[in-house]
Design an enzyme around this catalytic site. Structure first.
Site, PDB file in Angstrom:
ATOM      1  NE  ARG A 246      -1.342   0.984   4.537  1.00  0.00           N
ATOM      2  CZ  ARG A 246      -1.985   1.387   5.616  1.00  0.00           C
ATOM      3  NH1 ARG A 246      -3.301   1.473   5.609  1.00  0.00           N
ATOM      4  NH2 ARG A 246      -1.335   1.681   6.713  1.00  0.00           N
TER       5      ARG A 246
ATOM      6  CB  THR B 146      -2.348   7.341  -2.453  1.00  0.00           C
ATOM      7  OG1 THR B 146      -1.767   6.043  -2.650  1.00  0.00           O
ATOM      8  CG2 THR B 146      -1.518   8.381  -3.191  1.00  0.00           C
TER       9      THR B 146
ATOM     10  CG  ASP C 161       4.344  -2.179   9.312  1.00  0.00           C
ATOM     11  OD1 ASP C 161       4.466  -3.390   9.040  1.00  0.00           O
ATOM     12  OD2 ASP C 161       4.280  -1.304   8.433  1.00  0.00           O
TER      13      ASP C 161
ATOM     14  CG  ASP D 213       7.967  -2.422   9.821  1.00  0.00           C
ATOM     15  OD1 ASP D 213       8.265  -2.931   8.717  1.00  0.00           O
ATOM     16  OD2 ASP D 213       7.813  -1.208   9.988  1.00  0.00           O
TER      17      ASP D 213
HETATM   18  N1  URA Z   1      -0.962  -2.436   8.247  1.00  0.00           N
HETATM   19  C1  URA Z   1      -0.352  -2.722   9.423  1.00  0.00           C
HETATM   20  O1  URA Z   1       0.616  -3.492   9.467  1.00  0.00           O
HETATM   21  N2  URA Z   1      -0.817  -2.160  10.547  1.00  0.00           N
HETATM   22  C2  URA Z   1      -1.869  -1.307  10.556  1.00  0.00           C
HETATM   23  O2  URA Z   1      -2.278  -0.837  11.616  1.00  0.00           O
HETATM   24  C3  URA Z   1      -2.493  -1.021   9.310  1.00  0.00           C
HETATM   25  C4  URA Z   1      -2.021  -1.596   8.171  1.00  0.00           C
END
Ligand code: URA
Length: 212
Positions: A103, A107, A202, A205
């Site tokens: 993503r 945007t 994330d 991550d």
């Molecule tokens: N992707 C993620 O890894 N965490 C979020 O909170 C939203 C999208």
């Protein structure tokens, strides 16, 4: 579209440890697998089976095998890959396809950078693995691709969903297409940069150590 939020003490306890910012990467990865195995139990409730006969040490009896064509499991790279082992533990004979989607953090629009889906998926049951259902853009794009290729029904397994993401999946597919979202928790909202609140940060991550 159906939504199933799995209300189970083991799921809630594991999800709480995942949310904890002090949970280290090896523990996070292990917990994701365990959580997905628990979610898969509900996610596969409508798996198509075929009657068979089995011979026990005592006698013959009727039983069931998973019907053909085999179900297809599609993790969305990168973070969905961390869910694959947990899913394959209960569905070891499923076929696996891959979708690489990213993503754009400005945007929030998804784009596909890799695709390895079997040519023939007509009438297949498909399980999509995507840990965070945030804006819903990535999941909607993935489900559209699979439905366009002929998937019979799609079950998305997520760890956490935001109301905005669920709404987007629902408004896109309504009741015309057989889509189910199974998740461990439904959170409050998205923040201004598209992260789920309270969420877990994330997921990619945290799975792959880039958050430490
Ligand atoms: N992707 C993620 O890894 N965490 C979020 O909170 C939203 C999208």
């Amino acid at each position: 579209m159906k939504t199933l939020i799995i209300d189970h003490p083991l799921v809630s306890a594991k999800l709480t440890t995942l949310r904890d910012k002090n949970t280290d990467t090896p523990t996070f990865r292990k917990l994701v697998e365990e959580l997905v195995t628990l979610l898969s139990y509900e996610a596969t409730r409508h798996l198509i089976v075929k009657e068979t006969e089995v011979e026990t040490p005592i006698t013959k009896t009727k039983g069931f095998v998973i019907a053909k064509p085999k179900p297809l499991v599609v993790p969305i790279l990168r973070a969905g890959l961390g869910m694959l082992d947990g899913m394959m533990r209960i569905l070891p004979n499923a076929e696996v396809g891959f979708l690489g989607m990213v993503r754009n953090e400005q945007t929030l629009q998804p784009s596909t950078y890799a695709e390895r889906i079997p040519g023939e998926i007509k009438n297949r049951q498909v399980f999509v693995l995507d840990p965070m259902l945030a804006t819903g853009g990535t999941l909607v794009a993935a489900i559209k691709l699979l439905i366009d290729r002929g998937a019979k029904d799609v079950v998305a397994i997520c760890l956490i969903a935001a109301p905005e993401g669920l709404k987007k999946v629902e408004s896109t597919f309504g009741n015309d297409v057989n889509v189910t979202v199974v998740c461990a928790g439904l959170d409050e909202k998205l923040n201004e940069v598209g992260y789920i609140v309270p969420g877990l940060g994330d997921a990619g991550d945290r799975l792959y150590g880039t958050a430490d």
